[in-house]
Write an enzyme that holds these catalytic residues in place. Sequence first.
Site, PDB file in Angstrom:
ATOM      1  N   LYS A   1      25.184 -41.679   0.776  1.00 43.24           N
ATOM      2  CA  LYS A   1      24.831 -40.403   1.400  1.00 43.24           C
ATOM      3  C   LYS A   1      25.760 -40.146   2.579  1.00 43.24           C
ATOM      4  O   LYS A   1      26.005 -41.039   3.399  1.00 43.24           O
ATOM      5  CB  LYS A   1      23.375 -40.410   1.868  1.00 43.24           C
ATOM      6  CG  LYS A   1      22.359 -40.445   0.725  1.00 43.24           C
ATOM      7  CD  LYS A   1      20.965 -40.116   1.202  1.00 43.24           C
ATOM      8  CE  LYS A   1      20.836 -38.640   1.507  1.00 43.24           C
ATOM      9  NZ  LYS A   1      19.449 -38.269   1.878  1.00 43.24           N
TER      10      LYS A   1
ATOM     11  N   GLU B   1      20.997 -41.205   7.871  1.00 47.34           N
ATOM     12  CA  GLU B   1      20.887 -40.555   6.564  1.00 47.34           C
ATOM     13  C   GLU B   1      20.807 -41.575   5.430  1.00 47.34           C
ATOM     14  O   GLU B   1      20.192 -41.324   4.398  1.00 47.34           O
ATOM     15  CB  GLU B   1      22.087 -39.635   6.319  1.00 47.34           C
ATOM     16  CG  GLU B   1      22.018 -38.299   7.026  1.00 47.34           C
ATOM     17  CD  GLU B   1      21.170 -37.281   6.273  1.00 47.34           C
ATOM     18  OE1 GLU B   1      20.415 -37.677   5.376  1.00 47.34           O
ATOM     19  OE2 GLU B   1      21.276 -36.091   6.615  1.00 47.34           O
TER      20      GLU B   1
ATOM     21  N   GLU C   1      20.194 -45.464   0.615  1.00 51.25           N
ATOM     22  CA  GLU C   1      21.233 -44.947  -0.280  1.00 51.25           C
ATOM     23  C   GLU C   1      22.574 -44.931   0.449  1.00 51.25           C
ATOM     24  O   GLU C   1      22.811 -44.095   1.314  1.00 51.25           O
ATOM     25  CB  GLU C   1      20.850 -43.553  -0.772  1.00 51.25           C
ATOM     26  CG  GLU C   1      19.556 -43.541  -1.584  1.00 51.25           C
ATOM     27  CD  GLU C   1      19.109 -42.135  -1.925  1.00 51.25           C
ATOM     28  OE1 GLU C   1      19.796 -41.462  -2.706  1.00 51.25           O
ATOM     29  OE2 GLU C   1      18.057 -41.711  -1.391  1.00 51.25           O
TER      30      GLU C   1
ATOM     31  N   GLU D   1       8.401 -34.104   0.808  1.00 54.05           N
ATOM     32  CA  GLU D   1       9.263 -35.084   1.485  1.00 54.05           C
ATOM     33  C   GLU D   1       8.806 -35.255   2.912  1.00 54.05           C
ATOM     34  O   GLU D   1       8.529 -34.272   3.597  1.00 54.05           O
ATOM     35  CB  GLU D   1      10.720 -34.604   1.578  1.00 54.05           C
ATOM     36  CG  GLU D   1      11.598 -34.784   0.405  1.00 54.05           C
ATOM     37  CD  GLU D   1      13.018 -34.297   0.737  1.00 54.05           C
ATOM     38  OE1 GLU D   1      13.545 -34.617   1.818  1.00 54.05           O
ATOM     39  OE2 GLU D   1      13.587 -33.584  -0.103  1.00 54.05           O
TER      40      GLU D   1
END
Length: 381
Positions: free
Chosen positions: A324, A330, A321, A267
């Site tokens: 989250k 984030e 997203e 990641e």
Amino acid sequence: MAKSSPSFFSILITATFLLLASVLTKGVEGTIGVNYGTLADNLPPPSKVAHFLQDSTIINRVRLFDAEPDILEAFAHTGIALTVTVPNHHIPNLTNLSFAQQWLEDYVQPYIPATNVVRILVGNEVLSTANKSLIVGLVPAMQTLQTALVGASLDRRIQISTPHSLGILSASSPPSNGNFRQGYDTHVLKPLLSFHRATNSPFMVNPYPFFECSTDTLDYALFRPNSGVFDENTKLLYTNMLDAQLDAVYSAMKLLGFDDLEIVIAETGWPSLGDSDQIGVDANSAAEYNGNLMRHVQSGVGTPLMPNRTFETYIFSLFNEDLKPGPTWERNFGLFQPNMTPVYDIGILRSTAAAAANPNLHHVICLLAISVGVLILNNHG
């Protein structure tokens, strides 16, 4: 007078030009993957995502944070290399061979070989959880799952690993001083690294310059021109933070005698939107980081302590997203919006991949084309 046919030399130059263009274009593929998270209520169906990645992008590796059957089915016959994950809470049970065998039977075996599952991750950033049962069970769970893979004759096609945050390091600056946290080094990480060596699997880390940078080090984090950071111990100059983070991991591995293992970036990424008081959190900065990241890890330059290496790298993340928790950034690490339009363009789409991989590619091809044209004209004259 009849024109003569093109000479062998002209044909050879033309073929060379076409081959070079092909090589430069294909150079962007092979080591760049993406993390496909699903903490959102507005994402397209997995089948649409799989075909979009296959047909419209250069991404040929995908990491999942679970092993959802609908996603595994969606990636069937795409050829995309899929990494699936056993969630953290399963780790204590996974030390039991019958559980490991059942997990494989439920979540992997029904989907292969149609779906190209190449790696299973046992948990995610387990050592950062401070959960003793998970930490103690991590290596035994990996070993048991490996035994189950061997029993199912899948050990030659599927690797087992687990990703770590840089919290596993007790020191990382300068990079040559990198070492693992005391207690974890000999009791967990040394057996884990021995497992990787025995199974020829990579050590996986999640380096994020975004989390470590400040206003003063933003250029250093984004691969922009900067004065660099000098390591007095090795007399090596670091011009970007990612190299320093990777070399700190390498130094820690070397202390335990495992500097021969492959390191995979499981990641890394940069958000495109944050709160108003944040510096360097915008689409341009995200495009800079991820675009420069792609070029750097695939260039073969490597790092100061690991020269001449490329790094298999997974960008976080595929989509923004919206579910989250936490601060704004984030929810905004995505390369794409849920409607699959790019948040910014770094050459992930096939239509722009070649130019992004090599900014001089257009000029190279033009010069070659002119040269070829002149040769053929002279030959016909």
